[in-house]
Scaffold this motif. Structure first.
Motif, PDB file in Angstrom:
ATOM      1  N   MET A   1     138.852 111.416  -4.434  1.00  0.00           N
ATOM      2  CA  MET A   1     138.274 111.017  -3.141  1.00  0.00           C
ATOM      3  C   MET A   1     139.192 111.472  -2.021  1.00  0.00           C
ATOM      4  N   SER A   2     138.597 112.030  -0.967  1.00  0.00           N
ATOM      5  CA  SER A   2     139.375 112.472   0.185  1.00  0.00           C
ATOM      6  C   SER A   2     139.604 111.299   1.134  1.00  0.00           C
ATOM      7  N   LEU A   3     140.836 111.093   1.518  1.00  0.00           N
ATOM      8  CA  LEU A   3     141.191 109.979   2.392  1.00  0.00           C
ATOM      9  C   LEU A   3     140.602 110.172   3.782  1.00  0.00           C
ATOM     10  N   GLN A   4     139.969 109.144   4.316  1.00  0.00           N
ATOM     11  CA  GLN A   4     139.385 109.169   5.659  1.00  0.00           C
ATOM     12  C   GLN A   4     140.371 108.531   6.631  1.00  0.00           C
ATOM     13  N   LEU A   5     140.990 109.363   7.478  1.00  0.00           N
ATOM     14  CA  LEU A   5     142.049 108.875   8.352  1.00  0.00           C
ATOM     15  C   LEU A   5     141.528 107.977   9.465  1.00  0.00           C
ATOM     16  N   GLY A   6     140.452 108.418  10.141  1.00  0.00           N
ATOM     17  CA  GLY A   6     139.908 107.642  11.262  1.00  0.00           C
ATOM     18  C   GLY A   6     139.533 106.231  10.864  1.00  0.00           C
ATOM     19  N   PRO A   7     138.723 106.063   9.805  1.00  0.00           N
ATOM     20  CA  PRO A   7     138.375 104.712   9.365  1.00  0.00           C
ATOM     21  C   PRO A   7     139.592 103.869   8.993  1.00  0.00           C
ATOM     22  N   ALA A   8     140.611 104.504   8.389  1.00  0.00           N
ATOM     23  CA  ALA A   8     141.816 103.747   8.028  1.00  0.00           C
ATOM     24  C   ALA A   8     142.507 103.211   9.271  1.00  0.00           C
ATOM     25  N   LEU A   9     142.592 104.031  10.311  1.00  0.00           N
ATOM     26  CA  LEU A   9     143.224 103.591  11.555  1.00  0.00           C
ATOM     27  C   LEU A   9     142.422 102.479  12.222  1.00  0.00           C
ATOM     28  N   ARG A  10     141.104 102.629  12.238  1.00  0.00           N
ATOM     29  CA  ARG A  10     140.255 101.605  12.889  1.00  0.00           C
ATOM     30  C   ARG A  10     140.258 100.300  12.103  1.00  0.00           C
ATOM     31  N   ARG A  11     140.067 100.396  10.800  1.00  0.00           N
ATOM     32  CA  ARG A  11     140.021  99.172  10.005  1.00  0.00           C
ATOM     33  C   ARG A  11     141.388  98.491   9.961  1.00  0.00           C
ATOM     34  N   GLY A  12     142.468  99.288   9.987  1.00  0.00           N
ATOM     35  CA  GLY A  12     143.794  98.694  10.042  1.00  0.00           C
ATOM     36  C   GLY A  12     143.961  97.831  11.275  1.00  0.00           C
ATOM     37  N   ALA A  13     143.489  98.348  12.429  1.00  0.00           N
ATOM     38  CA  ALA A  13     143.548  97.555  13.662  1.00  0.00           C
ATOM     39  C   ALA A  13     142.691  96.305  13.544  1.00  0.00           C
ATOM     40  N   GLY A  14     141.515  96.451  12.931  1.00  0.00           N
ATOM     41  CA  GLY A  14     140.635  95.295  12.756  1.00  0.00           C
ATOM     42  C   GLY A  14     141.267  94.229  11.883  1.00  0.00           C
ATOM     43  N   HIS A  15     141.927  94.643  10.804  1.00  0.00           N
ATOM     44  CA  HIS A  15     142.601  93.676   9.927  1.00  0.00           C
ATOM     45  C   HIS A  15     143.721  92.954  10.680  1.00  0.00           C
ATOM     46  N   LEU A  16     144.508  93.707  11.440  1.00  0.00           N
ATOM     47  CA  LEU A  16     145.646  93.105  12.134  1.00  0.00           C
ATOM     48  C   LEU A  16     145.192  92.138  13.214  1.00  0.00           C
ATOM     49  N   LEU A  17     144.081  92.446  13.892  1.00  0.00           N
ATOM     50  CA  LEU A  17     143.605  91.617  15.000  1.00  0.00           C
ATOM     51  C   LEU A  17     142.653  90.509  14.556  1.00  0.00           C
ATOM     52  N   SER A  18     142.410  90.407  13.254  1.00  0.00           N
ATOM     53  CA  SER A  18     141.581  89.309  12.753  1.00  0.00           C
ATOM     54  C   SER A  18     142.380  88.011  12.752  1.00  0.00           C
ATOM     55  N   ARG A  19     141.717  86.901  12.485  1.00  0.00           N
ATOM     56  CA  ARG A  19     142.413  85.603  12.461  1.00  0.00           C
ATOM     57  C   ARG A  19     143.506  85.589  11.395  1.00  0.00           C
TER      58      ARG A  19
END
Length: 264
Positions: A1-19
């Motif tokens: 599987m090819s790593l998707q950089l954009g989604p990783a960056l966006r979801r990483g921010a979402g995880h960090l900013l979650s409760r």
């Protein structure tokens, strides 16, 4: 599987900013603040002891310290480092599992001593491998760094010892090391820019408001930036780990039975 950089960056921010992510961030910030203040206390005492009698006051580093004896500061440094490793394990477990509302209790208790011990020893082994590789014309060090990048995720989320974690990380990153290297470069570039701006902008503002002698406060502010950037890096890499782990390939869950992972 090819790593998707954009989604990783966006979801990483979402995880960090979650409760759940913000709860982990708050705990990590407190732990690292205690560490920095305790370390500053020891450093200031060490430098002061090395200076000759009557040395100018300006030669003593301007650090924010704790009003405690050196022995207490030393104990706090050790305790803070252990607490930081514990929070790191909890953070990785939370990010890998995709928990956003709360941090499950089992993430704080399940085989924590084993995980922290392997994170500590594995971190030393990781550093030595990368250092030795860097001595061999730099490129092998970069390859080692990227290839072993998911050791922490395997230790914290999949309950592996650090040797097995390093081996599995090496296999998992195969075919995506250039993308992972670019991902790390982007993250480090952002951290460098933000840190530089904090140094310049906050340093100037505090200098104007309070005059000279504010470098200690700026140092604490930079430390806070580093706390946020460290957890964001963990969140992004944990998302990248899940992408590659759960995709097609020899390390995919679809090709072998589960191992009782905490992030399942």
């Amino acid at each position: 599987m090819s790593l998707q950089l954009g989604p990783a960056l966006r979801r990483g921010a979402g995880h960090l900013l979650s409760r759940a992510g913000l709860a982990v961030l708050a705990a990590y910030t407190v732990v690292m603040l205690v560490y920095q203040l305790s370390f500053n206390t020891l450093l200031r005492s060490l430098v002061t002891g090395l200076l000759p009698p009557g040395a100018p006051a300006g030669t003593v580093p301007n650090l924010v310290t704790l009003p405690v004896p050196d022995a207490v500061a030393g104990v706090l440094v050790v305790v803070a480092l252990l607490a930081a490793a514990t929070v790191t394990v909890v953070a990785v477990r939370t990010f890998v599992a995709g928990e956003r509302e709360r941090v499950p209790r089992r993430f704080l208790t399940d085989r924590m001593v084993f995980a922290v011990a392997n994170v500590a020893v594995g971190g030393i082994a990781f550093g030595l491998v990368v250092f030795l590789g860097t001595l061999l014309l730099v490129v092998p060090g970069v390859v080692a760094y990227v290839g072993l990048l998911f050791m922490l995720q395997y230790v914290a989320a999949e309950d592996e010892n650090f040797v097995t974690a390093m081996r599995r990380s090496w296999r998992l990153t195969k075919g995506n090391r250039i993308r992972l290297f670019l991902l790390v470069l982007v993250l480090l570039g952002v951290v460098f820019v933000v840190t530089f701006l904090v140094n310049v902008v906050l340093g100037t503002a505090l200098g104007v408001a309070f005059g000279a002698g504010t470098s200690g406060l700026v140092s604490l502010a930079v430390g806070t930036v580093n706390v946020v950037s460290t957890l964001y890096l963990l969140a992004v890499l944990s998302d990248a780990f899940v992408q590659l782990r759960d995709g097609p390939g020899p390390e995919s869950r679809g090709t072998r039975p589960p191992t009782g992972t905490l992030g399942a």
